[in-house]
Write an enzyme that holds these catalytic residues in place. Structure first.
Site, mmCIF file in Angstrom:
data_model
loop_
_atom_site.group_PDB
_atom_site.id
_atom_site.type_symbol
_atom_site.label_atom_id
_atom_site.label_comp_id
_atom_site.label_asym_id
_atom_site.label_seq_id
_atom_site.Cartn_x
_atom_site.Cartn_y
_atom_site.Cartn_z
ATOM 1 N N THR A 58 0.822 -1.210 0.000
ATOM 2 C CA THR A 58 0.000 0.000 0.000
ATOM 3 C C THR A 58 0.858 1.263 0.000
ATOM 4 O O THR A 58 1.855 1.347 0.706
ATOM 5 C CB THR A 58 -0.923 0.011 1.217
ATOM 6 O OG1 THR A 58 -1.757 -1.144 1.171
ATOM 7 C CG2 THR A 58 -1.789 1.253 1.251
ATOM 8 N N SER A 95 -6.272 0.536 -2.519
ATOM 9 C CA SER A 95 -6.745 -0.680 -3.168
ATOM 10 C C SER A 95 -6.308 -0.785 -4.624
ATOM 11 O O SER A 95 -6.311 -1.879 -5.195
ATOM 12 C CB SER A 95 -8.279 -0.741 -3.088
ATOM 13 O OG SER A 95 -8.709 -0.781 -1.750
ATOM 14 N N GLY A 123 2.648 -2.635 8.648
ATOM 15 C CA GLY A 123 2.909 -3.318 9.904
ATOM 16 C C GLY A 123 4.369 -3.714 10.015
ATOM 17 O O GLY A 123 4.974 -4.189 9.045
ATOM 18 N N ARG A 178 -29.615 -10.036 33.411
ATOM 19 C CA ARG A 178 -29.908 -8.659 33.805
ATOM 20 C C ARG A 178 -31.405 -8.417 33.797
ATOM 21 O O ARG A 178 -32.098 -8.726 32.811
ATOM 22 C CB ARG A 178 -29.226 -7.702 32.829
ATOM 23 C CG ARG A 178 -29.604 -6.247 33.018
ATOM 24 C CD ARG A 178 -28.833 -5.625 34.147
ATOM 25 N NE ARG A 178 -28.826 -4.180 34.044
ATOM 26 C CZ ARG A 178 -29.120 -3.372 35.060
ATOM 27 N NH1 ARG A 178 -29.422 -3.870 36.241
ATOM 28 N NH2 ARG A 178 -29.070 -2.076 34.895
ATOM 29 N N GLY A 220 -24.479 0.728 30.149
ATOM 30 C CA GLY A 220 -23.236 1.308 30.636
ATOM 31 C C GLY A 220 -22.170 0.271 30.896
ATOM 32 O O GLY A 220 -20.967 0.534 30.732
ATOM 33 N N THR A 227 -11.516 -2.123 5.874
ATOM 34 C CA THR A 227 -10.823 -1.456 4.762
ATOM 35 C C THR A 227 -9.426 -1.989 4.478
ATOM 36 O O THR A 227 -8.819 -1.569 3.503
ATOM 37 C CB THR A 227 -10.718 0.064 5.012
ATOM 38 O OG1 THR A 227 -10.112 0.314 6.286
ATOM 39 C CG2 THR A 227 -12.083 0.721 4.964
ATOM 40 N N GLU A 273 -6.721 -5.294 3.658
ATOM 41 C CA GLU A 273 -6.834 -6.488 2.803
ATOM 42 C C GLU A 273 -7.946 -6.286 1.769
ATOM 43 O O GLU A 273 -8.598 -7.242 1.351
ATOM 44 C CB GLU A 273 -7.092 -7.741 3.644
ATOM 45 C CG GLU A 273 -5.913 -8.159 4.498
ATOM 46 C CD GLU A 273 -4.679 -8.507 3.678
ATOM 47 O OE1 GLU A 273 -4.800 -9.273 2.710
ATOM 48 O OE2 GLU A 273 -3.594 -8.003 3.998
ATOM 49 N N ASP A 332 -10.590 -2.744 0.661
ATOM 50 C CA ASP A 332 -11.757 -1.999 1.132
ATOM 51 C C ASP A 332 -13.017 -2.772 0.746
ATOM 52 O O ASP A 332 -13.178 -3.216 -0.388
ATOM 53 C CB ASP A 332 -11.751 -0.612 0.479
ATOM 54 C CG ASP A 332 -12.966 0.204 0.843
ATOM 55 O OD1 ASP A 332 -14.039 -0.070 0.270
ATOM 56 O OD2 ASP A 332 -12.849 1.100 1.681
#
Length: 697
Positions: free
Chosen positions: A156, A162, A195, A327, A417, A438, A440, A442
């Site tokens: 990239t 892409s 990376g 809950r 919460g 997005t 590997e 988009d």
């Protein structure tokens, strides 16, 4: 692809399935069905992912998180969790499907760990494996596997994401020195979001335009050393991408190259080679086909992300549904006992259709993984197989990653919460998986790839057809359009629907009806776009592009519908693997919920195109609500079948703490009432006064 991948799902006839409200789920049997072919490897990976040393505590700085993940990679090496996909002659196992099955489970431990492992072995290592020859494998793969060579996948660029074919990095061959010269000629050509690029990467597979003897032969891959122990090598530079919205355990960075020289033999030359004298040769004559063949070998990343997204959705739903059954909130049906959240219809509407979609995505991923293994093991590795795999991976990765983000957000909201607290992981997982949509590829661009394949398949149906065939098809299309536009189809269906509401609902429950409706939508949408694009033939390039752009949204919507159909069919085939009758009954309800939810989501299309009458459409919502009520008692069993324990979820609200709190609260109220010391509710006093006043009158 529609012929080889999306074949008939052989739906289970409605009459063969007992509509038995007493059905129960065999959790173990369903778990086995979901684990699929590589069950043992999945379970091994889950055991590893449950180990504390692979977990990341909240609140680390991005620098601390990076350091922790780097040490975690070494744990993967020591446990031989990274060797499966590599050749036996370098110490691997040649198990491509098993490798991805295990890799997908690492998201359970920490998405940063999963993606950093994916960079090292799934991208960097796989590029050397699939684009190089044995001499490359033997030279570099042992160091890549052992982590002696931390590496990058440098494809990239800042200016091109892409659109890989348009990247600007060049690798020009110097005949005299038998070297390639790597350059990023301007700022937008820098390799970005890489990376391992910011800190740890010692080498990279760099994608660049191969130029020799003045000819650009398109994008190829080159092995380039980046750093030694003292930092960047001469001509190599870069910078840190810094803190990101998620995945901060990965040192993403930018790389640039200025006249960096590498040996000729560092070209990963499986699909294109340069001789010492600069002569270029390739086994694939067409430059376009060569490019897509090279890129297609790297489909593993999309297959892996599909599996990881499904795993994340499963974890989120296990936590939210477990919490929802414990809950209690509001006491509309009782003065002394509050209602469990999962008993509210709207709460069921929020979570159970997403649960159904997750099962569909899980069964579809299992089929994708089998297809991937068939191709890369060589069992079924034709050009058609590879094209099917690439298209299927693009379709399913898009839907599953979007679904994971949607599911994580809905589960966060459904847990109030508590879901916002980092201890329950929703917010961190949502942030980490954001980028899955997005990278590997988009998702929207990937669906355009799927759509183009659908158009190509549509065109092939008429290749070489004589005038009579085309004429009959044209008449059929005209008749079909006339029926829908004049309402004749609606009138016929409305007549067939007259009678009880149950009759209409039963028809929608029939798997053949569901498949017909889903298939018809895809076919109609593709045909309409194909007809519109016929106008682009013979036009100048700019005008043709304008016609395509005017139909792009419809094209992508057709691809989305096609991917949903693939998931529905995979789910239906998955039902066949469930032998226990009660489990199959419940899972059939879940499959129906998935199919009918798709139809409900697109109800406007079905009504406008005359595929459903208004009367039948009105039965859809109530029938879905009845399905929800049937599935509700089995919700915990269904999420338990995913097989994730406390060591995987690491969420306090899924640990039983909420049930203990609710039990304590109810016991407190019981004892208070029993003591006679409970204060009187003001509303009760008011009511008593009104009754007394009424009695006096």
């Amino acid at each position: 692809m529609t012929q080889t991948v999306s074949k008939s799902a052989r739906p289970i006839p409605a009459s063969s399935v007992r509509d038995d409200d007493s059905a129960v789920v065999d959790v173990d049997a369903l778990s086995r069905a979901l684990l699929g072919k590589w069950a043992d490897i999945r379970l091994q990976a889950r055991e590893l992912a449950g180990r504390e040393e692979l977990h990341t505590p909240a609140g680390l700085s991005h620098t601390e998180h990076r350091e922790r993940v780097m040490t975690q990679l070494k744990v993967l090496v020591d446990t031989k969790a990274v060797h499966r996909a590599f050749p036996k002659y370098v110490g691997g196992e040649d198990n491509h499907g098993g490798n991805v099955a295990g890799f997908a489970e690492l998201v359970v431990a920490d998405p940063s760990l999963q993606i950093k492992a994916g960079v090292q072995w799934g991208l960097f290592g796989s590029a050397v494996l699939h684009l190089g020859h044995r001499e490359h494998h033997e030279k570099w793969l042992p160091g890549i596997m052992s982590l002696e060579i931390p590496g990058c996948f440098a494809m990239t660029e800042t200016g091109h994401g892409s659109d890989v074919a348009s990247i600007a990095t060049t690798a020009e061959y110097d005949v005299e020195k038998e070297e390639f010269i790597i350059n990023t000629p301007f700022r937008a050509a820098w390799k970005d979001y890489i990376g391992n690029g910011a800190v740890y990467g010692k080498a990279a597979v760099v994608f660049a335009h191969l130029i020799t003897k003045g000819v650009d032969h398109g994008v190829h891959a080159f092995y380039v050393e980046l750093r030694d122990d003292n930092g960047f090598l001469p001509g190599v530079g870069g910078e840190d991408d810094g803190v990101k919205g998620g995945l901060n355990g990965i040192d993403n960075g930018r790389l640039h190259f200025s006249n960096v020289r590498i040996p000729r033999t560092n070209l990963l030359n499986k699909y294109g080679d340069v001789a010492a004298d600069g002569t270029y040769t390739s086994s694939i004559e067409s430059p376009g086909r060569r490019f897509f063949t090279m890129i297609g070998t790297l489909v593993q990343g999309r297959v892996s992300l599909d599996g990881a997204a499904v795993a994340a959705s499963k974890m989120a739903l296990k936590t939210a549904i477990q919490y929802g059954t414990e809950r209690r909130q509001f006491n509309g049906a009782s003065d002394i006992r509050e209602e469990v959240l999962m008993d509210y219809q709207q709460h069921q509407r929020r979570l159970l259709p997403r649960l159904a979609t997750t099962f569909a995505a899980s069964f579809a991923h299992d089929e994708l993984l089998q297809k991937f293994d068939d191709v890369f093991s060589g069992a079924h590795d034709t050009d058609a197989d590879r094209q099917d795999l690439e298209t299927l991976a693009a379709a399913l990765k898009s839907l599953s990653t979007w679904h994971a983000l949607d599911t994580l957000q809905e589960c966060r909201e459904a847990t109030g919460g508590a879901g916002f607290l980092s201890e329950n992981r929703f917010t961190a997982l949502r942030a980490d998986l954001d980028i899955y949509a997005t990278f590997e590829g988009d998702n929207t661009v990937l669906l355009q790839l799927v759509a183009k394949r659908l158009l190509a398949d549509y065109a092939k149906e008429f290749a070489g057809a004589d005038f009579g065939v085309l004429a009959r098809y044209a008449v059929g299309q005209a008749t079909d359009r006339t029926m829908h536009r004049t309402g004749l189809r609606q009138i016929v269906q409305a007549f067939a629907d007259t009678g009880s509401e149950k009759k209409s609902a039963v028809a929608l429950r029939d798997p053949k009806t569901q498949r017909d409706l889903l298939t018809d939508r895809v076919g109609t949408m593709v045909a309409e776009v194909a007809g519109a694009l016929k106008a682009a033939r013979g036009l100048p390039k700019d005008k043709g592009a304008a016609v395509f752009n005017a139909n792009q949204h419809a094209l992508i919507e057709a691809a989305h519908a096609h991917a949903e159909l693939l998931q529905w069919e995979a789910f239906t085939r998955g039902l066949e693997r469930i032998e226990d009758a009660g489990t199959r009954q419940v899972m059939t309800w879940v499959r129906d919920l998935f199919g009918l939810s798709l139809i409900e989501k697109n109800l406007g299309w079905y009504l406008m195109n005359g595929r459903l009458s208004a009367q039948r459409a009105r039965t859809l919502g109530p029938y879905i609500n009845r399905l929800l009520a049937k599935i509700r008692p089995h919700a915990v069993d269904l999420v338990d079948s995913f097989g994730y324990g406390p060591e995987h979820l690491r969420s306090k609200i899924a640990s039983g703490e909420e049930k203990a709190r609710q039990d304590e609260a109810m016991e407190y109220q019981r004892l208070l009432r029993a003591s006679g010391a409970a204060p009187v509710d003001e509303k009760i006093l008011i009511q008593r006064k009104k009754q007394a006043a009424k009695a006096k009158r």
